[in-house]
Motif scaffolding. Structure first.
Motif, PDB file in Angstrom:
ATOM      1  N   GLU A  37       0.795  -1.223   0.000  1.00  0.00           N
ATOM      2  CA  GLU A  37       0.000   0.000   0.000  1.00  0.00           C
ATOM      3  C   GLU A  37       0.829   1.274   0.000  1.00  0.00           C
ATOM      4  OE1 GLU A  37      -2.570  -0.339   3.330  1.00  0.00           O
ATOM      5  OE2 GLU A  37      -3.690  -2.037   2.533  1.00  0.00           O
ATOM      6  N   ASP A  38       2.144   1.146   0.116  1.00  0.00           N
ATOM      7  CA  ASP A  38       2.993   2.341   0.134  1.00  0.00           C
ATOM      8  C   ASP A  38       3.420   2.690  -1.293  1.00  0.00           C
ATOM      9  OD1 ASP A  38       4.895   4.299   0.421  1.00  0.00           O
ATOM     10  OD2 ASP A  38       5.864   3.391   2.138  1.00  0.00           O
ATOM     11  N   HIS A  39       2.660   3.573  -1.924  1.00  0.00           N
ATOM     12  CA  HIS A  39       2.910   3.924  -3.326  1.00  0.00           C
ATOM     13  C   HIS A  39       4.219   4.692  -3.496  1.00  0.00           C
ATOM     14  CE1 HIS A  39      -1.093   2.504  -4.193  1.00  0.00           C
ATOM     15  NE2 HIS A  39      -1.587   3.306  -3.271  1.00  0.00           N
ATOM     16  N   ASP A  68      15.329  15.638   2.655  1.00  0.00           N
ATOM     17  CA  ASP A  68      16.355  16.076   1.704  1.00  0.00           C
ATOM     18  C   ASP A  68      16.808  17.499   2.021  1.00  0.00           C
ATOM     19  OD1 ASP A  68      15.939  13.650   0.488  1.00  0.00           O
ATOM     20  OD2 ASP A  68      14.765  14.445  -1.181  1.00  0.00           O
ATOM     21  N   LYS A  69      15.828  18.362   2.296  1.00  0.00           N
ATOM     22  CA  LYS A  69      16.141  19.773   2.582  1.00  0.00           C
ATOM     23  C   LYS A  69      16.966  19.908   3.857  1.00  0.00           C
ATOM     24  CE  LYS A  69      12.727  22.441   3.892  1.00  0.00           C
ATOM     25  NZ  LYS A  69      11.478  23.256   3.781  1.00  0.00           N
ATOM     26  N   GLU A 116       9.647   4.741  -5.930  1.00  0.00           N
ATOM     27  CA  GLU A 116      11.100   4.901  -5.809  1.00  0.00           C
ATOM     28  C   GLU A 116      11.818   3.638  -6.271  1.00  0.00           C
ATOM     29  OE1 GLU A 116      12.677   8.170  -2.760  1.00  0.00           O
ATOM     30  OE2 GLU A 116      12.458   6.156  -1.938  1.00  0.00           O
ATOM     31  N   ALA A 117      11.287   2.488  -5.886  1.00  0.00           N
ATOM     32  CA  ALA A 117      11.899   1.229  -6.298  1.00  0.00           C
ATOM     33  C   ALA A 117      11.853   1.067  -7.811  1.00  0.00           C
ATOM     34  CB  ALA A 117      11.186   0.058  -5.613  1.00  0.00           C
ATOM     35  N   LEU A 118      10.723   1.426  -8.419  1.00  0.00           N
ATOM     36  CA  LEU A 118      10.621   1.344  -9.882  1.00  0.00           C
ATOM     37  C   LEU A 118      11.667   2.229 -10.546  1.00  0.00           C
ATOM     38  CD1 LEU A 118       6.757   1.361 -10.513  1.00  0.00           C
ATOM     39  CD2 LEU A 118       8.330  -0.565 -10.802  1.00  0.00           C
ATOM     40  N   ARG A 119      11.810   3.455 -10.052  1.00  0.00           N
ATOM     41  CA  ARG A 119      12.794   4.366 -10.653  1.00  0.00           C
ATOM     42  C   ARG A 119      14.205   3.809 -10.530  1.00  0.00           C
ATOM     43  NH1 ARG A 119       9.534   8.365  -8.178  1.00  0.00           N
ATOM     44  NH2 ARG A 119      11.006   8.591  -6.439  1.00  0.00           N
ATOM     45  N   ASP A 120      14.522   3.251  -9.356  1.00  0.00           N
ATOM     46  CA  ASP A 120      15.859   2.683  -9.162  1.00  0.00           C
ATOM     47  C   ASP A 120      16.108   1.500 -10.094  1.00  0.00           C
ATOM     48  OD1 ASP A 120      16.545   4.506  -7.226  1.00  0.00           O
ATOM     49  OD2 ASP A 120      15.991   3.229  -5.546  1.00  0.00           O
ATOM     50  N   GLY A 133       7.926  14.375  11.821  1.00  0.00           N
ATOM     51  CA  GLY A 133       6.783  13.528  11.522  1.00  0.00           C
ATOM     52  C   GLY A 133       5.485  14.138  12.007  1.00  0.00           C
ATOM     53  N   ALA A 134       5.503  14.743  13.194  1.00  0.00           N
ATOM     54  CA  ALA A 134       4.302  15.378  13.735  1.00  0.00           C
ATOM     55  C   ALA A 134       3.906  16.597  12.916  1.00  0.00           C
ATOM     56  CB  ALA A 134       4.531  15.770  15.189  1.00  0.00           C
ATOM     57  N   ALA A 135       4.888  17.322  12.403  1.00  0.00           N
ATOM     58  CA  ALA A 135       4.604  18.543  11.637  1.00  0.00           C
ATOM     59  C   ALA A 135       4.125  18.243  10.222  1.00  0.00           C
ATOM     60  CB  ALA A 135       5.862  19.413  11.584  1.00  0.00           C
ATOM     61  N   ILE A 136       4.693  17.234   9.578  1.00  0.00           N
ATOM     62  CA  ILE A 136       4.425  16.964   8.165  1.00  0.00           C
ATOM     63  C   ILE A 136       3.313  15.942   7.980  1.00  0.00           C
ATOM     64  CG2 ILE A 136       5.424  16.205   5.975  1.00  0.00           C
ATOM     65  CD1 ILE A 136       6.457  18.906   7.040  1.00  0.00           C
ATOM     66  N   GLY A 137       3.270  14.906   8.836  1.00  0.00           N
ATOM     67  CA  GLY A 137       2.282  13.845   8.661  1.00  0.00           C
ATOM     68  C   GLY A 137       2.831  12.706   7.832  1.00  0.00           C
ATOM     69  N   SER A 138       1.938  11.845   7.365  1.00  0.00           N
ATOM     70  CA  SER A 138       2.351  10.579   6.759  1.00  0.00           C
ATOM     71  C   SER A 138       2.449  10.604   5.236  1.00  0.00           C
ATOM     72  CB  SER A 138       1.376   9.467   7.176  1.00  0.00           C
ATOM     73  OG  SER A 138       0.056   9.802   6.781  1.00  0.00           O
ATOM     74  N   ASP A 139       2.435  11.782   4.622  1.00  0.00           N
ATOM     75  CA  ASP A 139       2.673  11.868   3.179  1.00  0.00           C
ATOM     76  C   ASP A 139       4.178  11.708   2.954  1.00  0.00           C
ATOM     77  OD1 ASP A 139       3.199  12.702   0.538  1.00  0.00           O
ATOM     78  OD2 ASP A 139       1.411  13.965   0.501  1.00  0.00           O
ATOM     79  N   LEU A 140       4.598  10.504   2.555  1.00  0.00           N
ATOM     80  CA  LEU A 140       6.031  10.221   2.458  1.00  0.00           C
ATOM     81  C   LEU A 140       6.731  11.044   1.391  1.00  0.00           C
ATOM     82  CD1 LEU A 140       6.309   6.366   2.995  1.00  0.00           C
ATOM     83  CD2 LEU A 140       6.318   8.217   4.662  1.00  0.00           C
ATOM     84  N   GLY A 141       6.006  11.425   0.348  1.00  0.00           N
ATOM     85  CA  GLY A 141       6.614  12.265  -0.675  1.00  0.00           C
ATOM     86  C   GLY A 141       7.038  13.611  -0.106  1.00  0.00           C
ATOM     87  N   VAL A 142       6.132  14.251   0.642  1.00  0.00           N
ATOM     88  CA  VAL A 142       6.441  15.535   1.278  1.00  0.00           C
ATOM     89  C   VAL A 142       7.510  15.342   2.351  1.00  0.00           C
ATOM     90  CG1 VAL A 142       5.498  17.449   2.620  1.00  0.00           C
ATOM     91  CG2 VAL A 142       4.130  16.407   0.795  1.00  0.00           C
ATOM     92  N   LEU A 143       7.382  14.277   3.133  1.00  0.00           N
ATOM     93  CA  LEU A 143       8.331  14.025   4.203  1.00  0.00           C
ATOM     94  C   LEU A 143       9.732  13.791   3.648  1.00  0.00           C
ATOM     95  CD1 LEU A 143       8.140  13.856   7.276  1.00  0.00           C
ATOM     96  CD2 LEU A 143       7.811  11.393   7.073  1.00  0.00           C
TER      97      LEU A 143
END
Length: 335
Positions: A25-27, A186-187, A32-36, A171-181
């Motif tokens: 369920e983790d798109h 990275d930043k 990322e795996a597909l790109r790699d 994690g508390a500030a951003i939430g569970s959107d892994l793309g944004v996280l």
């Protein structure tokens, strides 16, 4: 052996090519795996000729069989990326065409499949694909997984240490959107540069609004039996979007972790925790010293009643959790 890093999951390939099945369920991590894997197999000079992107909802059996049988052009590998494999489940001919190739991939083919298995599905195709040597599951990352995911990603992708308190705050500030996280990680790793360590102060310095309270700190307050402080900060959690049922589930899980420590010690807890949650042991083990088995049993039974009331009553969620915390404090004082 070459190792392809897919976010926080590793796909090791002793020999490239063949069939890869990425499911779960983790798109974000699947993509990322597909790109790699595309980077691993596709020659940049001939990529336009040798990489095909297909969707299970749009491809028919004949087209799929034709593309999978096409040899690479002026390159070692032909890469076929097939997303939404679950959309093939309704077509027996298309499923059969895919499985025939999966069982015996032609020379020069790298077949990269991505799938989200429908809940309660018993279709045979998913079981067969999951048995592939290069099958990898990417389960959904829960809220409890986020700090561990941040720490792991920073270390594996950037070689940077991310303090657990900083990871919790992010994690508390951003939430569970892994793309944004992931972009925030990275930043931050770029921001700290040669220091190679991210602290809570760094998270604040880049402009992230760190909440005054988060669910992990709150669970720790309860675990440390600081019930008045937990009650005082409860309102902040609801303002940030937490729900009564969500907090009860998380708190019950936290108390059960304390129970595991009482029964089996730190080693037992670390074995029981999922990989991204093993960071919790550092906090939970000392908390367990303040609990007896009887205390824990009573707390969990009362929490079950809170859960029932939350689902049956029109009162505000905060009221029931406050009552539970007051009861815990009264029993603590009596003891």
């Amino acid at each position: 052996m070459r190792v392809v890093c897919a976010g926080s999951a590793l796909i090791a390939t002793e020999a490239a090519g063949g069939a890869f099945y990425l499911h779960g369920e983790d798109h974000f991590r699947k993509e990322e795996a597909l790109r790699d894997l595309i980077e691993l197999h596709a020659d940049p000079a001939t990529r336009d000729f040798n990489v095909d992107h297909l969707n299970g909802a749009e491809v028919d059996a004949e087209t799929l069989a034709s593309i999978l049988a096409t040899p690479p052009m002026m390159a070692t590998w032909r890469v076929v990326v097939l997303r939404e494999v679950e959309k093939l489940a309704g077509s027996k001919h298309t499923r059969d065409a895919l499985l025939e190739v999966v069982r015996s991939p032609p020379e020069g083919l790298a077949l990269l499949m991505s799938c989200t298995v429908p809940s309660r599905s018993k279709a045979k195709i998913y079981k067969e694909l999951a048995k592939l040597p290069r099958a990898k599951e990417f389960p959904a990352v829960s809220d409890a997984d986020l700090p561990g995911w941040v720490v792991t990603r920073a270390r594996e992708v950037h070689g940077v240490d991310f303090e657990i308190e900083a990871a919790r705050a992010l994690g508390a500030a951003i939430g569970s959107d892994l793309g944004v996280l992931a972009r925030e990680v990275d930043k931050l790793t770029e921001f700290v540069g040669e220091k190679k360590r991210v602290t809570v102060e760094d998270v604040r310095a880049v402009g992230t609004r760190v909440p005054s309270q988060d669910r992990w700190k709150w669970f720790d307050l309860v675990g440390n039996r600081r019930f008045d402080e937990a009650r005082a900060s409860l309102g902040a959690l609801f303002i940030q979007g937490e729900t009564g049922v969500g907090l009860v589930i998380g708190l019950a899980t936290h108390l059960l972790r304390i129970g595991v420590v009482l029964e089996s010690g730190r080693e037992g807890l670390e074995k029981a925790l999922p990989p991204y949650q093993r960071w919790l042991a550092k906090n939970v083990v000392p908390q367990a010293r303040g609990w007896s088995r009887d205390d824990l049993d009573r707390a969990l039974l009362d929490l079950r009643e809170v859960d029932r009331l939350l689902k049956a009553s029109s009162h505000e969620d905060e009221h029931f959790l406050e009552t539970w915390l007051l009861g815990m404090r009264v029993r603590q004082e009596a003891a």
